[in-house]
Motif scaffolding. Structure first.
Motif, PDB file in Angstrom:
ATOM      1  N   ALA A  54       0.828  -1.203   0.000  1.00 55.80           N
ATOM      2  CA  ALA A  54       0.000   0.000   0.000  1.00 55.80           C
ATOM      3  C   ALA A  54       0.866   1.259   0.000  1.00 55.80           C
ATOM      4  CB  ALA A  54      -0.920   0.005   1.220  1.00 55.80           C
ATOM      5  N   LEU A  55       1.961   1.233   0.743  1.00 50.68           N
ATOM      6  CA  LEU A  55       2.885   2.365   0.749  1.00 50.68           C
ATOM      7  C   LEU A  55       3.519   2.541  -0.630  1.00 50.68           C
ATOM      8  CD1 LEU A  55       4.299   4.540   2.457  1.00 50.68           C
ATOM      9  CD2 LEU A  55       6.045   2.852   2.977  1.00 50.68           C
ATOM     10  N   TRP A  56       3.866   1.432  -1.286  1.00 52.70           N
ATOM     11  CA  TRP A  56       4.399   1.491  -2.640  1.00 52.70           C
ATOM     12  C   TRP A  56       3.401   2.151  -3.582  1.00 52.70           C
ATOM     13  CZ3 TRP A  56       2.921  -0.139  -7.410  1.00 52.70           C
ATOM     14  CH2 TRP A  56       3.892  -0.171  -8.400  1.00 52.70           C
ATOM     15  N   ALA A  57       2.127   1.810  -3.441  1.00 50.07           N
ATOM     16  CA  ALA A  57       1.091   2.392  -4.303  1.00 50.07           C
ATOM     17  C   ALA A  57       0.941   3.888  -4.055  1.00 50.07           C
ATOM     18  CB  ALA A  57      -0.244   1.688  -4.061  1.00 50.07           C
ATOM     19  N   VAL A  58       1.024   4.313  -2.809  1.00 46.15           N
ATOM     20  CA  VAL A  58       0.941   5.743  -2.499  1.00 46.15           C
ATOM     21  C   VAL A  58       2.140   6.482  -3.094  1.00 46.15           C
ATOM     22  CG1 VAL A  58       1.011   7.426  -0.610  1.00 46.15           C
ATOM     23  CG2 VAL A  58      -0.475   5.424  -0.438  1.00 46.15           C
TER      24      VAL A  58
ATOM     25  N   ALA B 289      12.106  -1.876  -9.279  1.00 45.19           N
ATOM     26  CA  ALA B 289      13.152  -2.492  -8.460  1.00 45.19           C
ATOM     27  C   ALA B 289      12.692  -2.709  -7.025  1.00 45.19           C
ATOM     28  CB  ALA B 289      14.409  -1.628  -8.487  1.00 45.19           C
ATOM     29  N   VAL B 290      11.881  -1.815  -6.503  1.00 45.40           N
ATOM     30  CA  VAL B 290      11.378  -1.957  -5.140  1.00 45.40           C
ATOM     31  C   VAL B 290      10.137  -2.853  -5.113  1.00 45.40           C
ATOM     32  CG1 VAL B 290      10.364  -0.677  -3.215  1.00 45.40           C
ATOM     33  CG2 VAL B 290      12.343   0.241  -4.396  1.00 45.40           C
ATOM     34  N   GLY B 291       9.336  -2.803  -6.159  1.00 46.41           N
ATOM     35  CA  GLY B 291       8.066  -3.514  -6.172  1.00 46.41           C
ATOM     36  C   GLY B 291       8.184  -5.017  -6.334  1.00 46.41           C
ATOM     37  N   ILE B 292       9.168  -5.492  -7.080  1.00 42.01           N
ATOM     38  CA  ILE B 292       9.306  -6.934  -7.300  1.00 42.01           C
ATOM     39  C   ILE B 292       9.543  -7.684  -5.985  1.00 42.01           C
ATOM     40  CG2 ILE B 292      10.789  -8.701  -8.354  1.00 42.01           C
ATOM     41  CD1 ILE B 292      10.929  -6.874 -10.810  1.00 42.01           C
ATOM     42  N   PRO B 293      10.452  -7.227  -5.113  1.00 46.69           N
ATOM     43  CA  PRO B 293      10.592  -7.928  -3.830  1.00 46.69           C
ATOM     44  C   PRO B 293       9.338  -7.827  -2.948  1.00 46.69           C
ATOM     45  CG  PRO B 293      12.514  -6.577  -4.240  1.00 46.69           C
ATOM     46  CD  PRO B 293      11.525  -6.236  -5.296  1.00 46.69           C
ATOM     47  N   ILE B 294       8.630  -6.711  -3.043  1.00 38.17           N
ATOM     48  CA  ILE B 294       7.404  -6.577  -2.251  1.00 38.17           C
ATOM     49  C   ILE B 294       6.362  -7.589  -2.719  1.00 38.17           C
ATOM     50  CG2 ILE B 294       5.460  -5.049  -1.733  1.00 38.17           C
ATOM     51  CD1 ILE B 294       7.440  -2.724  -1.693  1.00 38.17           C
TER      52      ILE B 294
ATOM     53  N   VAL C 254      -1.797  -8.174  -6.002  1.00 36.71           N
ATOM     54  CA  VAL C 254      -0.846  -7.075  -5.776  1.00 36.71           C
ATOM     55  C   VAL C 254      -0.045  -6.807  -7.040  1.00 36.71           C
ATOM     56  CG1 VAL C 254       1.214  -6.415  -4.463  1.00 36.71           C
ATOM     57  CG2 VAL C 254      -0.745  -7.414  -3.286  1.00 36.71           C
ATOM     58  N   MET C 255       0.363  -7.868  -7.742  1.00 34.83           N
ATOM     59  CA  MET C 255       1.096  -7.682  -8.989  1.00 34.83           C
ATOM     60  C   MET C 255       0.225  -6.990 -10.042  1.00 34.83           C
ATOM     61  SD  MET C 255       3.088 -10.407 -11.404  1.00 34.83           S
ATOM     62  CE  MET C 255       1.599 -11.173 -11.987  1.00 34.83           C
ATOM     63  N   ALA C 256      -1.040  -7.360 -10.116  1.00 37.01           N
ATOM     64  CA  ALA C 256      -1.952  -6.714 -11.065  1.00 37.01           C
ATOM     65  C   ALA C 256      -2.127  -5.233 -10.741  1.00 37.01           C
ATOM     66  CB  ALA C 256      -3.300  -7.422 -11.061  1.00 37.01           C
ATOM     67  N   ALA C 257      -2.169  -4.903  -9.458  1.00 37.54           N
ATOM     68  CA  ALA C 257      -2.263  -3.493  -9.071  1.00 37.54           C
ATOM     69  C   ALA C 257      -1.011  -2.738  -9.497  1.00 37.54           C
ATOM     70  CB  ALA C 257      -2.471  -3.379  -7.565  1.00 37.54           C
ATOM     71  N   GLY C 258       0.148  -3.349  -9.313  1.00 31.99           N
ATOM     72  CA  GLY C 258       1.391  -2.705  -9.736  1.00 31.99           C
ATOM     73  C   GLY C 258       1.487  -2.555 -11.240  1.00 31.99           C
ATOM     74  N   VAL C 259       1.056  -3.568 -11.973  1.00 32.08           N
ATOM     75  CA  VAL C 259       1.088  -3.493 -13.434  1.00 32.08           C
ATOM     76  C   VAL C 259       0.132  -2.422 -13.938  1.00 32.08           C
ATOM     77  CG1 VAL C 259       0.478  -4.785 -15.535  1.00 32.08           C
ATOM     78  CG2 VAL C 259       1.910  -5.833 -13.795  1.00 32.08           C
ATOM     79  N   SER C 260      -1.005  -2.258 -13.263  1.00 31.12           N
ATOM     80  CA  SER C 260      -1.943  -1.227 -13.699  1.00 31.12           C
ATOM     81  C   SER C 260      -1.381   0.177 -13.488  1.00 31.12           C
ATOM     82  CB  SER C 260      -3.276  -1.368 -12.961  1.00 31.12           C
ATOM     83  OG  SER C 260      -3.164  -0.958 -11.614  1.00 31.12           O
ATOM     84  N   MET C 261      -0.507   0.330 -12.488  1.00 32.09           N
ATOM     85  CA  MET C 261       0.108   1.639 -12.270  1.00 32.09           C
ATOM     86  C   MET C 261       1.293   1.867 -13.184  1.00 32.09           C
ATOM     87  SD  MET C 261       0.040   2.236  -8.244  1.00 32.09           S
ATOM     88  CE  MET C 261      -1.251   1.504  -7.282  1.00 32.09           C
TER      89      MET C 261
END
Length: 83
Positions: free
Chosen positions: A9-13, A36-41, A57-64
């Motif tokens: 959630a912090l990564w998304a913010v 680089a930070v998101g893959i380990p998360i 969580v991966m889908a949320a990151g890919v959408s961003m």
């Protein structure tokens, strides 16, 4: 809420704040840092909560970060189809 979900959630913010900030390179440096930070998360979330939550969580990151993913897909397509 567990630590990996808080980190996601912090990564998304942070991703949204970086997207609102002006950038001379169309946010590519920010995208590389977020990847680089998101893959380990995502790995941490998957490890503690299972693959379905990890996929969400991966889908949320890919959408961003959709443009780096689109360019990666185009690059892979050009490398595989033109040989």
């Amino acid at each position: 809420m567990s630590l990996p979900l808080i980190l996601a959630a912090l990564w998304a913010v942070v991703a949204n704040v970086l997207a609102m900030a002006p950038s001379k390179d169309n946010h590519w440096r920010s995208a590389y840092a977020l990847i680089a930070v998101g893959i380990p998360i995502v790995g941490y979330v998957t490890w503690l909560h299972g693959p379905w939550v990890g996929i969400l969580v991966m889908a949320a990151g890919v959408s961003m970060l959709r443009w780096p993913v689109i360019y990666l897909g185009r690059w892979i397509k050009s490398r595989t189809l033109h040989r």
